[in-house]
Design an enzyme around this catalytic site. Structure first.
Site, PDB file in Angstrom:
ATOM      1  N   ARG A   1       0.788  -1.218   0.000  1.00 31.17           N
ATOM      2  CA  ARG A   1       0.000   0.000   0.000  1.00 31.17           C
ATOM      3  C   ARG A   1       0.825   1.275   0.000  1.00 31.17           C
ATOM      4  NH1 ARG A   1      -3.577  -2.596   1.587  1.00 31.17           N
ATOM      5  NH2 ARG A   1      -1.910  -3.554   2.736  1.00 31.17           N
ATOM      6  N   THR A   2       1.708   1.386   0.968  1.00 29.50           N
ATOM      7  CA  THR A   2       2.408   2.647   1.134  1.00 29.50           C
ATOM      8  C   THR A   2       3.291   2.934  -0.082  1.00 29.50           C
ATOM      9  OG1 THR A   2       2.344   2.319   3.507  1.00 29.50           O
ATOM     10  CG2 THR A   2       3.867   3.976   2.697  1.00 29.50           C
TER      11      THR A   2
ATOM     12  N   LYS B   1      25.171  -5.845   0.524  1.00 32.02           N
ATOM     13  CA  LYS B   1      26.639  -5.795   0.436  1.00 32.02           C
ATOM     14  C   LYS B   1      27.226  -5.051   1.618  1.00 32.02           C
ATOM     15  CE  LYS B   1      26.504  -5.457  -4.610  1.00 32.02           C
ATOM     16  NZ  LYS B   1      26.738  -4.507  -5.698  1.00 32.02           N
TER      17      LYS B   1
ATOM     18  N   ARG C   1      11.304   3.341   3.709  1.00 28.55           N
ATOM     19  CA  ARG C   1      10.801   2.492   4.802  1.00 28.55           C
ATOM     20  C   ARG C   1      11.957   1.616   5.256  1.00 28.55           C
ATOM     21  NH1 ARG C   1       5.297  -0.859   5.174  1.00 28.55           N
ATOM     22  NH2 ARG C   1       4.647   1.281   5.501  1.00 28.55           N
TER      23      ARG C   1
ATOM     24  N   HIS D   1       5.216   6.647  11.412  1.00 30.48           N
ATOM     25  CA  HIS D   1       4.726   6.463  10.041  1.00 30.48           C
ATOM     26  C   HIS D   1       3.912   7.705   9.703  1.00 30.48           C
ATOM     27  CE1 HIS D   1       3.318   4.727   6.444  1.00 30.48           C
ATOM     28  NE2 HIS D   1       2.892   3.563   6.862  1.00 30.48           N
TER      29      HIS D   1
END
Ligand code: NCD
Length: 307
Positions: A52-53, A81, A102, A130
């Site tokens: 969704r986000t 890495k 995120r 958030h």
């Protein structure tokens, strides 16, 4: 407005009002904004899964005429890495005009913002914040209820790990006469920093209960959340707590006619699908408001004005 948005505290009440007014205008006249971001690029840096986000950010940029690029999980980035977030974002600053990040580690987007030369938007950091989900929630409430003050707001479910809960509480305490009712199992109550440093310090009325039925009739708004499986230390605890609350038709019959049910999604079991057709269930509409408020945020952070 600050250059980057890491927590809901980065946006003042006035700035928030302006963002929502802009989002209203975009919803009304989308064609006016369809080329506002021509030639601009949004990078989506998702070190933790999201549907969704991430897609909401991408849809927002595409609908503004801009382009998007990025990665949807840490294993498809140089993080595997051993590259630091600071280096990743320095590199991305050369490619994109703005980025949404995120990350499972709390504070990672703040580190990114300190090293980036482009605006960074926190799209969720661990169990922390958030802010764009909070913008989504506030814009939904203002649009459908007509106000953000004088309300009794119930939060139900995983209030310990749910970052959308933490961010929304942080934002709602800025409005007059907002009271909270926290409904959760004892193991999943709100973190101490929210209870002590925000609610008690700012003298905000709140209560903590374990039964949803007892408080439902008093709520103007019910914010349901999923139990955050990925943040549990053991599966046994998750299995024991996951179905603590299930909102169904029977429980909805105890609620007011005008009580709104919100959920940041994804839903697991906590709302029975039979509730979806109830006009008070607005969680799918909430997704739409989320895209428009992200469009407003992108325009504002890029300092693009449309007449
Ligand atoms: C939320 C999140 O990622 O914190 N989802 C979202 O962004 N809409 C809620 C959740 O995952 O439960």
């Amino acid at each position: 407005m600050k250059k980057s948005i890491i927590s809901p505290m980065d946006i003042t009440v006035d700035e928030l009002g302006a963002l929502m007014d802009l989002a209203d205008d975009i919803m009304k006249y989308p064609e006016k904004y369809a080329h506002a971001c021509d030639g601009r690029i949004l990078a989506t840096l998702f070190f933790e899964p999201s549907t969704r986000t991430r897609l909401s950010f991408e849809a927002a940029m595409l609908r503004l005429g801009g382009k998007t690029m990025g990665f949807a999980s840490a294993d498809s980035s140089s993080a595997t890495k051993g590259e630091t977030v600071a280096d990743t974002v320095r590199v991305i600053s050369s490619f994109a005009d703005i980025c949404a990040m995120r990350h499972p580690k709390e504070g990672a987007p703040a580190v990114a913002a300190a090293h980036a030369t482009i605006p960074v938007i926190n799209a969720g950091d661990g169990g922390h914040h958030h802010p764009t989900q909070t913008l989504t929630d506030l814009f939904t409430i203002r649009s459908l209820k007509g106000r953000l003050d004088h309300m009794t707001v119930g939060f139900c479910g995983d209030l310990k790990f749910g970052r959308t809960v933490h961010s929304l509480i942080r934002a709602l305490v800025n409005y007059t006469d907002v009271r909270f009712v926290f409904i959760s199992p004892r193991e999943l109550t709100i973190p101490d920093y929210i209870r002590n440093d925000i609610l008690i310090r700012e003298n905000i009325p709140f209560e903590e209960v374990s039964r949803l039925e007892d408080v439902l009739p008093r709520l103007d708004l019910l914010y349901m959340t999923r139990v955050q499986r990925e943040r549990f230390f053991n599966e046994e605890d998750y299995m024991r707590l996951k179905d603590s609350y299930i909102l169904d038709k029977k429980k909805m019959s105890l609620a007011r006619e005008d009580m709104m049910v919100l959920h940041p999604l994804p839903r697991v079991n906590e709302i029975a699908t039979e509730v979806d057709s109830d006009p008070r269930a607005v969680y799918f509409e909430q997704v739409r408001y989320g895209m428009y408020i992200r469009m407003a945020l992108i325009l504002t952070l890029l300092e693009i004005k449309v007449d």
